[in-house]
Enzyme design. Structure first.
Site, short mmCIF file in Angstrom:
data_model
loop_
_atom_site.label_atom_id
_atom_site.label_comp_id
_atom_site.label_asym_id
_atom_site.label_seq_id
_atom_site.Cartn_x
_atom_site.Cartn_y
_atom_site.Cartn_z
N ARG A 145 8.70 2.99 11.65
CA ARG A 145 9.79 2.60 10.75
C ARG A 145 11.11 2.41 11.49
O ARG A 145 11.65 3.32 12.10
CB ARG A 145 9.94 3.59 9.59
N ASP A 191 0.79 -1.24 0.00
CA ASP A 191 0.00 0.00 0.00
C ASP A 191 0.82 1.29 0.00
O ASP A 191 0.36 2.32 -0.47
CB ASP A 191 -0.93 0.01 1.23
N HIS A 192 2.04 1.22 0.50
CA HIS A 192 2.78 2.47 0.71
C HIS A 192 3.55 2.96 -0.52
O HIS A 192 3.99 4.10 -0.54
CB HIS A 192 3.77 2.31 1.86
N SER A 217 6.08 7.40 13.19
CA SER A 217 6.04 6.09 12.56
C SER A 217 6.76 4.99 13.31
O SER A 217 7.59 5.23 14.18
CB SER A 217 6.68 6.26 11.18
N ASP A 253 3.56 -0.99 11.64
CA ASP A 253 3.07 0.31 11.23
C ASP A 253 2.39 0.90 12.45
O ASP A 253 1.64 0.21 13.14
CB ASP A 253 2.06 0.16 10.09
N ARG A 284 -1.79 12.35 10.10
CA ARG A 284 -0.56 13.10 10.41
C ARG A 284 -0.42 14.29 9.49
O ARG A 284 -0.82 14.22 8.33
CB ARG A 284 0.67 12.22 10.21
C1 MIC Z 1 3.14 6.52 8.53
O1 MIC Z 1 1.95 6.74 8.62
O2 MIC Z 1 4.03 7.32 8.89
C2 MIC Z 1 3.60 5.19 7.99
C3 MIC Z 1 4.27 5.42 6.71
O3 MIC Z 1 2.48 4.36 7.76
C4 MIC Z 1 4.53 4.55 9.02
C5 MIC Z 1 5.20 3.33 8.60
C6 MIC Z 1 6.36 3.55 7.70
O4 MIC Z 1 7.14 4.47 7.91
O5 MIC Z 1 6.55 2.73 6.82
C7 MIC Z 1 3.91 4.30 10.38
O6 MIC Z 1 3.02 5.01 10.76
O7 MIC Z 1 4.41 3.43 11.12
FE1 SF4 Z 2 -0.71 4.71 5.02
FE2 SF4 Z 2 0.34 5.40 7.38
FE3 SF4 Z 2 -1.10 7.13 5.94
FE4 SF4 Z 2 -2.30 5.12 7.06
S1 SF4 Z 2 -1.23 6.78 8.10
S2 SF4 Z 2 -2.62 5.83 4.96
S3 SF4 Z 2 -0.76 3.51 6.89
S4 SF4 Z 2 0.87 6.23 5.39
#
Ligand code: MIC
Ligand code: SF4
Length: 754
Positions: free
Chosen positions: A645, A95-96, A643, A160, A448
């Site tokens: 990550r 998805d990312h 995140s 995640d 976010r």
């Molecule tokens: C996000 O919302 O910041 C992400 C991208 O989903 C991350 C995960 C990632 O950095 O791959 C998260 O929230 O953990």
């Molecule tokens: Fe994707 Fe993270 Fe955004 Fe949700 S918050 S849509 S998992 S990047």
């Protein structure tokens, strides 16, 4: 199809005995969070009243979910453990990595070509180790999990931070780094600091413009981005049961933005309805049979102050829609105060784009309520002023809203439908003109809104609101428009008001999809080959990090003293960098490039103490690495917010940073650092942050007797020859000290599997 029904039934069969035993051992009624935690203790762990916020406890989660941007690292690590198959049901969701530019089909096709190597890797490694694989286009991890895997009373972890979304279906679902996921998939226990408990009582009922999103926007305003750290938020009361299951999901989802370990709701009718609507009647029936065990005890909800560490009450009947932002999700402004706030802060009030969807807000209910506003555009002779985009959370939702005509209505207001993927929420938005870096305002229903997060432009002010409010503001093209009180002038010059949104919790004609996008793994994957090309730019096999050398760390150079907010987006940016998530060396070129250097207020501009020259953070660190010199990163409050990550921990580890010392950490990031064998320290005295000077060489003393609960000493060797000694706190338990000594948790697992 119901996935893993046997697992769910087994868990329900054992539930009452486990919860009763916990109630007896603790000698008091239990919250829902406690019921789930205590019924998932790792086999052999003695039931006792674990001290919240202090005790580390081993758990046995029911399942693991991973998304493509984090799964690569998680599975590269799993691949080195020598296991034949994952020990618990696990899934991967693509998805990312899909860039949102034109529209769904074109964007998806392009992504499939561009990411072929990574998708092939993920599909084959999933096939080999028995992991369910959700293809690109199937949807966003959290929406797909809610629709298929989440079950009341269950416990899951996911790579995640928004894994917490599954709390909407009564789970304890927690975001972790890939190394934690790797442990659980390898059949090991999973350790968590016993969380504190925050109870939020919801009274009254939502109506009119207010929606579940406004509950969490308000909570974020109360608790701030760190108020939920190391705590589980449990919602209860008549306001909770009167809300839809997906609405509860939205609230839990954004619990990540207050730093909460997770959030959850007790099992109720709305969850049963949702389970049935998504083809899981058998799960609903099984849950009904043990229903009192799937919610907090009556005595707890009657006297919450006695059982929770903190309690809040929100009256939904009085709740006003909120708009949070810019640049942080906890800057909450009730909509009636937006005119004043925007003027005071000089925020551009013209809304350029309204974006709805994402994993946070793309339920059928959300979209149907937003569409009820879009319909009024034609009916009332209005014209939509801003651009408008929709990112559906899953193919199930997309197909159903298309079938029900919603997408046609959105098309009439000029909307673009992006692929069922993260897209603009994570900087995968190829927004036209963003490179000009103009100051502008967007409004979205994501979770976010850190700087640069949506389109890479540091001057885009992103505000978070419910899909209904986003739609209304996009129609008005004005951030200060209050649909509850204000009128709009239509094409005929008349003043009209938008009627409050209305919608359906669930589709009257059921959900549907032609191809939900699932690929089951092979029964026996032992012969499946996984290949990673030697010269690949996207994937790189991992090597074990070296063990600790057995002595104190001396002469560490200060790499950067980060000032203010330093989220994982600042430490390891997403957007264009997502493509290197499977290649540690390449992605390390983004290390800390978003962090602000305390000494010159610039990003990616730090002093190389060996040459006295200024350079980028990654280059400076590579120079220290080449010279065999370790370094230290210093940070402010809630360092590593955001995140899950683990790249934000692995990059510094890979490039030779040894210590990260901050005023305070966000939970997942602190664990990620420990897992990778780094030293994560906090200032015993926060003022000591000011004592760190740009040319300092720093020693960490006391490592030879590194012990749980005993502070370490940090010696600052200033350039003028003077020295200062600081106390450093740490939260390492014995196991984590072992990780540090071995050079990382993976080295410990590896050693144990030989
Ligand atoms: C996000 O919302 O910041 C992400 C991208 O989903 C991350 C995960 C990632 O950095 O791959 C998260 O929230 O953990
Ligand atoms: Fe994707 Fe993270 Fe955004 Fe949700 S918050 S849509 S998992 S990047």
């Amino acid at each position: 199809m119901v996935f893993d029904l046997e697992l769910i039934q087994k868990s329900y069969n054992e539930l009452s005995a486990k919860v009763d035993a916990a109630r007896t051992a603790l000698g008091r009624p239990l919250t829902l969070a406690e019921k789930i935690l205590y019924s998932h203790l790792w086999n052999g762990v003695e039931i006792k009243d674990f001290e919240r916020g202090k005790a580390y406890v081993d758990f046995a989660p029911d399942r693991v979910a991973m998304q493509d941007a984090t799964a690569q690292m998680a599975l590269l690590q799993f691949d080195t453990t020598g296991r034949k198959k994952v020990a618990v049901p696990s899934t991967v969701h693509c998805d990312h990595l899909i860039v949102a530019k034109n529209e769904s089909n074109t964007d998806l096709k392009k992504a499939v070509t561009e990411n072929e190597e990574v998708y092939d890797f993920l599909a084959s490694i999933s096939n080999k180790y028995g992991i369910g694989f959700w293809k690109p286009g199937a949807g966003i991890i959290h929406q797909v999990v809610l629709e298929n895997y989440a079950f009341p009373g269950g416990m899951m972890i996911g790579t995640d931070s928004h894994t917490v979304n599954a709390g909407g279906l009564g789970m304890i679902a927690i975001g972790v780094g890939g190394a934690d996921a790797c442990d659980v998939m390898a059949g090991l226990s999973w350790e968590l600091l016993m969380p504190k408990l925050i109870g939020i009582k919801l009274t009254g009922k939502l109506s009119g413009w207010a929606s579940p999103k406004d509950v969490i926007l308000k909570v974020a305003g109360i608790l701030t981005v760190k108020g939920g750290t190391n705590a589980i938020v449990e919602y209860f009361g008549e306001g909770a049961t009167s809300m839809s299951c997906t609405g509860k999901g939205t609230i839990c989802n954004m619990g990540a933005e207050i730093g909460a370990t997770t959030s959850t709701f007790g099992y109720d009718e709305s969850m049963s309805r949702y389970l049935k609507a998504t083809g899981r009647t058998a799960v609903a029936e099984a849950a009904d049979a043990v229903k009192s065990y799937l919610t907090g005890d009556d005595e707890v909800y009657a006297n919450p102050e006695k059982y929770f560490d903190q309690v809040f009450e929100i009256n939904l009947s009085e709740l006003e829609p909120h708009i949070n932002g810019p640049f942080t999700p906890d800057l909450a402004t009730p909509i009636s105060q937006m005119k004043e706030a925007a003027a005071k802060n000089n925020w551009p009030t013209k809304v350029e784009v309204g974006l709805i969807g994402s994993c946070t807000n793309s339920s059928y209910e959300d979209i149907s309520r937003a569409v009820s506003l879009a319909k009024q555009v034609a009916e009332k002779g209005l014209k939509t002023k801003a651009e408008f985009t929709i990112t559906p959370g899953s193919e199930l939702v997309r197909y159903t809203i298309d079938r029900d005509g919603f997408l046609d209505t959105f098309a009439q207001i000029g909307a673009t439908v992006f692929a069922n993927a993260c897209g603009p929420c994570i900087g995968m938005w190829d927004r036209m003109g963003a490179e000009k870096q103009e100051r502008n305002t967007i409004v979205h229903s994501f979770n976010r809104n850190f700087a640069k997060r949506a389109d890479g432009n540091p001057n885009t002010l992103a505000f978070v609101a419910s899909p209904e409010i986003v739609t209304a503001l996009a129609i008005a093209g004005d951030l200060t428009f209050n649909p509850l009180t204000d009128t709009l002038i239509n094409e005929k010059g008349e003043a009209v008001m938008l009627d409050a949104p209305s919608g359906d919790e669930l589709p009257a004609n059921g959900f549907d999809a032609e191809d939900a996008g699932y690929q089951a793994p092979a029964e026996d994957g032992s012969t499946v080959q996984i290949s990673v090309k030697e010269d690949s730019k996207r994937l790189q096999l991992l090597y074990p990090f070296p063990a600790w050398e057995g002595v104190d760390l001396k002469g560490l150079k200060l790499l950067i003293k980060a000032k203010g907010k330093c989220t994982t987006d600042h430490i390891s940016m997403a957007g264009p960098w997502l493509k290197f998530r499977g290649h540690l060396d390449n992605i390390s070129n983004n290390m800390l490039i978003g962090a602000i250097n305390f000494y010159n207020e610039k990003t990616d501009h730090v002093k190389n103490q060996l040459t006295g020259e200024y350079g980028t953070v990654p280059n400076t660190q590579r120079a220290y690495k080449a010279a065999g010199i370790g370094s230290i990163v210093v940070g402010d409050e809630n360092y590593g917010e955001g995140s899950s990550r683990e790249h934000a921990a692995m990059e510094p580890r890979h490039l030779g940073v040894r210590v990260v010392m901050v005023k305070s950490f966000a939970r997942i990031h602190e664990t990620n650092l420990k897992k990778q064998g780094m030293l994560a320290l906090t200032f015993a005295n926060k003022e000591d942050y000011n004592k760190i000077l740009e040319d300092d060489s720093i020693d960490v003393i006391g490592l030879e007797s590194f012990t749980t609960g005993v502070n370490l000493k940090v010696v600052l060797n200033h350039k003028d020859g003077s020295q200062e000694t600081l106390d450093a706190l740490h939260s390492y338990n014995e196991q984590q000290i072992e990780w540090f000594k071995s050079g990382g948790a993976l080295n410990v697992i590896r050693a144990n599997s030989i």
